[in-house]
Design a protein around this motif. Sequence first.
Motif, PDB file in Angstrom:
ATOM      1  N   ALA A   1       0.820  -1.207   0.000  1.00  0.00           N
ATOM      2  CA  ALA A   1       0.000   0.000   0.000  1.00  0.00           C
ATOM      3  C   ALA A   1       0.855   1.259   0.000  1.00  0.00           C
ATOM      4  O   ALA A   1       0.605   2.200  -0.764  1.00  0.00           O
ATOM      5  CB  ALA A   1      -0.939  -0.005   1.204  1.00  0.00           C
ATOM      6  N   LEU A   2       1.887   1.295   0.835  1.00  0.00           N
ATOM      7  CA  LEU A   2       2.725   2.491   0.923  1.00  0.00           C
ATOM      8  C   LEU A   2       3.542   2.701  -0.349  1.00  0.00           C
ATOM      9  O   LEU A   2       3.727   3.838  -0.793  1.00  0.00           O
ATOM     10  CB  LEU A   2       3.633   2.404   2.143  1.00  0.00           C
TER      11      LEU A   2
ATOM     12  N   ILE B   1       6.046   1.141   8.637  1.00  0.00           N
ATOM     13  CA  ILE B   1       5.383   2.384   8.222  1.00  0.00           C
ATOM     14  C   ILE B   1       6.369   3.553   8.295  1.00  0.00           C
ATOM     15  O   ILE B   1       6.449   4.371   7.373  1.00  0.00           O
ATOM     16  CB  ILE B   1       4.145   2.651   9.104  1.00  0.00           C
ATOM     17  N   ASN B   2       7.124   3.624   9.370  1.00  0.00           N
ATOM     18  CA  ASN B   2       8.088   4.716   9.540  1.00  0.00           C
ATOM     19  C   ASN B   2       9.136   4.702   8.427  1.00  0.00           C
ATOM     20  O   ASN B   2       9.543   5.748   7.914  1.00  0.00           O
ATOM     21  CB  ASN B   2       8.773   4.598  10.897  1.00  0.00           C
ATOM     22  N   LYS B   3       9.535   3.483   8.023  1.00  0.00           N
ATOM     23  CA  LYS B   3      10.549   3.339   6.981  1.00  0.00           C
ATOM     24  C   LYS B   3      10.020   3.733   5.604  1.00  0.00           C
ATOM     25  O   LYS B   3      10.737   4.340   4.790  1.00  0.00           O
ATOM     26  CB  LYS B   3      11.037   1.887   6.964  1.00  0.00           C
TER      27      LYS B   3
ATOM     28  N   SER C   1       7.078   7.099  -1.363  1.00  0.00           N
ATOM     29  CA  SER C   1       6.330   7.392  -2.596  1.00  0.00           C
ATOM     30  C   SER C   1       5.742   8.802  -2.602  1.00  0.00           C
ATOM     31  O   SER C   1       5.354   9.300  -3.658  1.00  0.00           O
ATOM     32  CB  SER C   1       5.190   6.380  -2.780  1.00  0.00           C
ATOM     33  N   SER C   2       5.642   9.425  -1.450  1.00  0.00           N
ATOM     34  CA  SER C   2       5.025  10.750  -1.348  1.00  0.00           C
ATOM     35  C   SER C   2       5.509  11.442  -0.085  1.00  0.00           C
ATOM     36  O   SER C   2       5.685  10.815   0.962  1.00  0.00           O
ATOM     37  CB  SER C   2       3.497  10.622  -1.319  1.00  0.00           C
ATOM     38  N   GLU C   3       5.706  12.739  -0.191  1.00  0.00           N
ATOM     39  CA  GLU C   3       6.139  13.518   0.974  1.00  0.00           C
ATOM     40  C   GLU C   3       4.960  14.106   1.739  1.00  0.00           C
ATOM     41  O   GLU C   3       5.135  14.745   2.778  1.00  0.00           O
ATOM     42  CB  GLU C   3       7.043  14.663   0.516  1.00  0.00           C
TER      43      GLU C   3
END
Length: 879
Positions: A336-337, A377-379, A384-386
């Motif tokens: 997803a990320l 998640i943190n990594k 992909s997006s800021e």
Amino acid sequence: MPSEKKISSASDCISFMQAGCELKKVRPSSRIYNRFFTLDTDLQALRWEPSKKDAEKAKLDISAVKEIRLGKNTETFRNNGLADQISEDCAFSIIHGENYDSLDLVANSADVANIWVSGLRYLVSRSKQSLDLIEGSQNTPRFAWLRSVFEEADIDGNGIMLEDTAVELIKRLNPALKESKIRLKFKEIQRSKEKLTTRVTKEEFCEAYTELCTRPDVYFLLVQISKNKEYLDANDLMLFLEAEQGVMHITEDMCLDIIHRYEFSEEGQLKGFLAIDGFTQYLLSPECDIFDPEHRKVVQDMTQPLSHYYINASHNTYLVEDQVRGPADINGYVRALKMGCRSIELDVCDGPDNEPIICNRNSMTSPITFRCVIEVINKLAFVSSEYPLILCLGNHCSIQQQKVMVQQMKKVFGNKLYIDSPLSSEVYLPSPEKLNMKIIIKGKKLPYGQELLEGEVTDEDEEAEISRRMSEESLGEPKTTWLCKGLSDMVSICKSVKFAGFESSMKSQNYWEICSFSESEASKISNEYPEDFVNYNKKFLSRIYPSAMRIDSSNLNPQDFWNCGCQIVAMNYQTPGPMMDLYTGWFLQNGGCGYVLRPSVMREEVSYFSANTKGIVPGVSPQVLHVKIISGQNFPKPKGACAKGDVIDPYVCIEVHGIPADCAEQRTKTVQQNSDNPIFDESFEFQINLPELAMIRFVVLDDDYIGDEFIGQYTIPLECLQPGYRHVPLRSFVGDIMDHVMLFVHIAITNRSGGGKAQKRSLGVRIGKKTRDYSMLRNTGLKTIDDIFKAAVQPLGEATDMRDNMQNAIVSVKELCGLPPITSLKQCILTLSSRLVNSDNVPSVALNMKDNFPYLEPLGTLTDVQKKVLAAYDLVGAC
């Protein structure tokens, strides 16, 4: 193809024309006759039979031909009562004589029409040299390049090589070709020469490459834009890029750079021309991709409130299978990320050893630790997006393990966590730009003003609805859960609350509060109160999640809720299919950053919009999308298909998704038994009333009586389409790009006044008086404001007249030029230039600038045809 040999040169076209074929001859009287047309062996005249005329009169001298038009672009076609039954792509006209008379013809396929048009254009431009050129076709730069390639690989210098070596060489030049197809072609060539050998000569290599690697669709295009040469020079390429491809600020040096990068032959590189192989390679390059490269970057305003954007969201992110038995898997978050999700879900439960876990609460199998998930998640949060990442927290933990969650999030996320208290002085959420690189927690919050270390909060979101559906409980008291202060304090601008109705929400809901809606609840609201839903979403975030009945993890249609302005439509990312195609296609735009700015009519306080509008959207310029499906390349056999062996019968569906008034679907004919290079050559039009919310989905299917099988698809927002001749890279069922599998299309987008279906009207009707739709102003009930805006009625009416007069004048010019509606004015000027010269090639008009408009002024006596063209052009200037 009409013949077994593929068309790869002008000589192939002329040979076909000399052999002749049946064409339909169209008369102004609405009559259509079948006639057999041939080209004389001396290339001087076109003849047809049977005919009531004398044999010498049933002919047309090539020397009398002025131009060749592809499509239904003459008065005969426009006024013929049967014109609607004639395919645009099969029709062509031969314009001849000083009065520009037309011989209007219809081929039995677009392919045959292209052969006649290309061959005739070639003859008209090179009537005296064509025979010599045809006979010397083996001496072209292309063949010189192929011979040099062969000689370089021919280590022994014997002019012959093993078939395996020749196959490998062609595969290196064209990786998309199948080895079996190359070997079959060599066998065909050698069989025709009655040879039985596995060795290949230089001539056989050149012949095989030419037949295998010359795409007829690209060849016909090359001849058309090169003014009937078999290569493009820098000027040809510049005009093609400006007038057809919509490239701005193109220079000759830029065109020469393209030629040097893509042309294969040394001679072409030195002399600055692009032959068929280089042109094919250029059209296949990323530079000619259908997706506008500008939209691969963040191009939208990112300073608007968060509620003004569609947000890429995943539902039950931890699942990679169905909702009931599926285990929790860390790869759900990774996927997803990496795909640009900006809203992901974490359902957290008590785990062993005081370690919170994330698991499927329906099965409780294969749990993963909360710490492990937030570390991933943190990594990956901003790879992909800021722009901000929203964590939708489903809290099912005890107070003790909630405190562990708080400690772990603070330690892992650190200052990435956005925990600033919302300002009561503000009325809108912060912007993605302001929240750059921040992680936002969505969840429950303890009541403001009460210094509690823990307390009860209602749990009326998704989990409550799912459990109610599963146990078939009746609606009673809302379920409650305990929440610790530390976890409550981590929730800032995404506080979960229950939706209380539009009237109550607009009065009392805070801008930092977010409501979640089940699919069924949101569907009901969007159908019954579409305008209210849009207005509500101007200020507040709405999250939509799939129905609890979708236990197979199937997906809802996100477009239904985007049409009402809902920002967070959560999808089951693990389930591919049409709905997921729409979703991933939509979020390709704006650099794939996961945030897409909604249309202005859905953001502005004073605007009015209903998704159920039947036609024109106030304040939005409607458009017409013109799509021509030209051909397909290298279609694979559908997975799981076995009934027909390796044979497929492909066709293409073009779907338009958007507001209900814009939704449409059309399809091409089926091409029998051709997966390598099926030629479709069919054109379609779609009326688009809200372009900012429209998407186009190309789907290729295998026509099968048992059930049509999926081959590939590509979905793209209308705003990201590049005009002109483009290749469409097809994706597999699971969304992966397939190597060398694509469609070749032509795209044009034109403006249209008014909404609904565009009307077909003849030139005379268009110029005459007609009813016009003028912009209307609605009274607000406030006299002062209504009086002020009354003064705008007349200028708006005048502007409507000016716009319609201009559009009618431009249409008239296009028709007199014999060009289709999608043509640009630049292309009209290019066509006019050939009409406005005398027989001795002297210009009959001068171009003068007056009031910043290029006027054409006569330099002497004009023919009737020239007068008509000039009068139509002057009408444009008069507007």
